[in-house]
Design a protein around this motif. Sequence first.
Motif, PDB file in Angstrom:
ATOM      1  N   MET A  69      24.226  34.797  24.967  1.00 26.03           N
ATOM      2  CA  MET A  69      23.651  35.058  23.966  1.00 26.03           C
ATOM      3  C   MET A  69      22.369  35.710  23.111  1.00 26.03           C
ATOM      4  O   MET A  69      21.570  35.277  24.660  1.00 26.03           O
ATOM      5  N   ASN A  70      21.982  37.078  22.913  1.00 24.70           N
ATOM      6  CA  ASN A  70      21.282  37.959  23.190  1.00 24.70           C
ATOM      7  C   ASN A  70      20.498  37.560  21.543  1.00 24.70           C
ATOM      8  O   ASN A  70      20.505  36.599  20.732  1.00 24.70           O
ATOM      9  N   PHE A  71      19.505  38.230  21.608  1.00 21.16           N
ATOM     10  CA  PHE A  71      18.659  37.982  20.476  1.00 21.16           C
ATOM     11  C   PHE A  71      18.990  38.318  19.392  1.00 21.16           C
ATOM     12  O   PHE A  71      18.253  37.156  17.927  1.00 21.16           O
ATOM     13  N   TRP A  72      19.951  39.211  18.670  1.00 17.60           N
ATOM     14  CA  TRP A  72      20.089  39.222  17.490  1.00 17.60           C
ATOM     15  C   TRP A  72      21.025  37.855  17.254  1.00 17.60           C
ATOM     16  O   TRP A  72      20.520  37.723  16.139  1.00 17.60           O
ATOM     17  N   GLU A  73      21.782  37.936  17.696  1.00 24.76           N
ATOM     18  CA  GLU A  73      22.611  36.172  18.060  1.00 24.76           C
ATOM     19  C   GLU A  73      21.736  35.275  17.396  1.00 24.76           C
ATOM     20  O   GLU A  73      22.169  34.269  16.862  1.00 24.76           O
ATOM     21  N   GLY A 109      22.223  33.614  13.715  1.00 21.19           N
ATOM     22  CA  GLY A 109      22.956  31.885  14.479  1.00 21.19           C
ATOM     23  C   GLY A 109      24.162  33.188  14.424  1.00 21.19           C
ATOM     24  O   GLY A 109      25.490  32.241  13.744  1.00 21.19           O
ATOM     25  N   SER A 110      24.282  34.369  14.264  1.00 22.75           N
ATOM     26  CA  SER A 110      25.927  34.821  14.413  1.00 22.75           C
ATOM     27  C   SER A 110      26.974  33.966  15.367  1.00 22.75           C
ATOM     28  O   SER A 110      27.846  34.247  15.346  1.00 22.75           O
ATOM     29  N   ASP A 111      26.171  33.640  15.731  1.00 21.38           N
ATOM     30  CA  ASP A 111      27.062  32.738  17.131  1.00 21.38           C
ATOM     31  C   ASP A 111      27.294  31.682  16.735  1.00 21.38           C
ATOM     32  O   ASP A 111      28.090  31.272  17.096  1.00 21.38           O
TER      33      ASP A 111
END
Length: 118
Positions: free
Chosen positions: A1-5, A9-11
Amino acid sequence: MNFWETITGSDLTRDWKAFEVRAAELPSDYREAWKEITMHVLSYSDFTGRNLMPILDNALGLLEETASDGQSVHEVLGDDIAGFCAALAGGEGARTHRDRWREQLNRNVAKKLGRLGG
């Protein structure tokens, strides 16, 4: 999981969609149980809901496995799905959002009263 996710909350959205695809393959009585499980378990969520993903993944895995074994949903979950969800979320008496908010409100009121009375 990267910072943007993590931020967007896209993950979680991706995981939720994967759960729904898996649940759609279950027999109808199991799909209904899955809907009830998700409804009851959501009250045990933290702010983001990330704490629920492993719980929901395991619950769905249980439903998939027992459906493939030919067991009925009542044999697996019993009649108390809310109790089953409470046990999944950390045991009977697990704290819900309402419990956490009530404790926070009580702490805040106690602080204010302490300042006013002191």
